[in-house]
Design an enzyme around this catalytic site. Sequence first.
Site, PDB file in Angstrom:
ATOM      1  N   ARG A  73     -19.084  83.856 132.519  1.00  0.00           N
ATOM      2  CA  ARG A  73     -20.166  82.669 132.159  1.00  0.00           C
ATOM      3  C   ARG A  73     -19.829  81.506 133.453  1.00  0.00           C
ATOM      4  NH1 ARG A  73     -20.589  81.336 126.017  1.00  0.00           N
ATOM      5  NH2 ARG A  73     -22.315  80.083 126.852  1.00  0.00           N
ATOM      6  N   ASP A 111     -22.302  74.143 129.483  1.00  0.00           N
ATOM      7  CA  ASP A 111     -22.458  74.515 130.938  1.00  0.00           C
ATOM      8  C   ASP A 111     -22.331  73.229 131.684  1.00  0.00           C
ATOM      9  OD1 ASP A 111     -24.980  72.938 130.767  1.00  0.00           O
ATOM     10  OD2 ASP A 111     -25.686  74.857 130.190  1.00  0.00           O
ATOM     11  N   HIS A 126     -20.000  71.376 121.574  1.00  0.00           N
ATOM     12  CA  HIS A 126     -19.300  72.805 121.740  1.00  0.00           C
ATOM     13  C   HIS A 126     -18.433  72.804 122.498  1.00  0.00           C
ATOM     14  CE1 HIS A 126     -23.124  74.130 119.125  1.00  0.00           C
ATOM     15  NE2 HIS A 126     -22.303  73.319 118.107  1.00  0.00           N
ATOM     16  N   CYS A 134      -4.731  74.171 125.835  1.00  0.00           N
ATOM     17  CA  CYS A 134      -3.596  75.105 125.749  1.00  0.00           C
ATOM     18  C   CYS A 134      -3.188  75.305 124.553  1.00  0.00           C
ATOM     19  CB  CYS A 134      -2.111  74.191 126.232  1.00  0.00           C
ATOM     20  SG  CYS A 134      -0.933  75.204 126.179  1.00  0.00           S
ATOM     21  N   CYS A 175      -0.845  76.954 130.842  1.00  0.00           N
ATOM     22  CA  CYS A 175      -0.738  75.555 131.263  1.00  0.00           C
ATOM     23  C   CYS A 175       0.304  75.216 132.282  1.00  0.00           C
ATOM     24  CB  CYS A 175      -0.368  74.998 129.694  1.00  0.00           C
ATOM     25  SG  CYS A 175      -0.132  73.229 129.682  1.00  0.00           S
ATOM     26  N   CYS A 178       3.236  72.946 130.142  1.00  0.00           N
ATOM     27  CA  CYS A 178       4.235  73.753 129.403  1.00  0.00           C
ATOM     28  C   CYS A 178       4.306  75.241 129.611  1.00  0.00           C
ATOM     29  CB  CYS A 178       4.111  73.555 127.820  1.00  0.00           C
ATOM     30  SG  CYS A 178       2.647  74.206 127.424  1.00  0.00           S
ATOM     31  N   GLY A 215     -35.344  71.259 123.923  1.00  0.00           N
ATOM     32  CA  GLY A 215     -34.947  72.827 124.114  1.00  0.00           C
ATOM     33  C   GLY A 215     -33.828  73.401 123.074  1.00  0.00           C
TER      34      GLY A 215
END
Length: 274
Positions: A73, A111, A126, A134, A175, A178, A215
């Site tokens: 994606r 996006d 979202h 992480c 990450c 860490c 939309g």
Amino acid sequence: MNHPIKDMSKFHQILLKANKVLVLSGAGISAESGIPTFRGSGGLWRTYRSQELATPGAFKKSPSLVWEFYHYRRELVLTKQPNKAHVAIASAEKKLAECGKKLTVVTQNVDGLHRRAGSNNVIELHGNLFKTRCTKCSQISDNTDSPITPAFKNRGAPDPNFKGPEIPLNDLPHCKSCGGLLRPHIVWFGENLEEDVLKDTDNALGECDVCLVIGTSAVVYPAAMYAPALAANNIPVAEFNIEATPATDELMFHFRGPCTETVPEALSVITSVL
């Protein structure tokens, strides 16, 4: 039942008087940039639907498979560009800011095209494909690496017959702080929206005096309830979509057609008159 107004000149009159403009955008605006919705019929990657891969359980079971889906994606979005609707929204935001006014985008899309078009006041309900989180320290970072790790080079093809081996855990994104396993910074099915995102959205809803719904199918919650709630409080709401939605008859305006045509027409009054 209401009959939404289709008179653009009347909407222009309202828009010119507005001080706080709210834009609610959904998958339809990105579809006109060539980005698949991954929802409904035909929204498949290999043999999977997004609802099957976009869950904490799927990531726990196979982080390699889920990351490969999101890698696909990400790479797809990087080949696409913001369209005329995205650009019109960004231009209107800039012009309104020069006049001491405000435009805020609340988007269901992940996006990042609104930001790439130049919008600054963007609330991403979202999450964003180009952010990671992480699983160990919870740090959120921007990431536009292509591919996101070397192991994903030439991977992610949507071919349903693909039988390639899983990518080893150590070769997945980790990450830099860490060393913990990274996940896409996306709100998956079964997860709650982030509290600060909801707070910012509530503030935008509470202060707006006109709203453009662009939309969106008006069926994904909580976003689906935003426009009807505004309309119930006598806030002028204009819907821009290629078809009617479950919310259409509750709203003041409805402009049917491609967002790339109707939205620039609607917002042109801001850049040309103000």
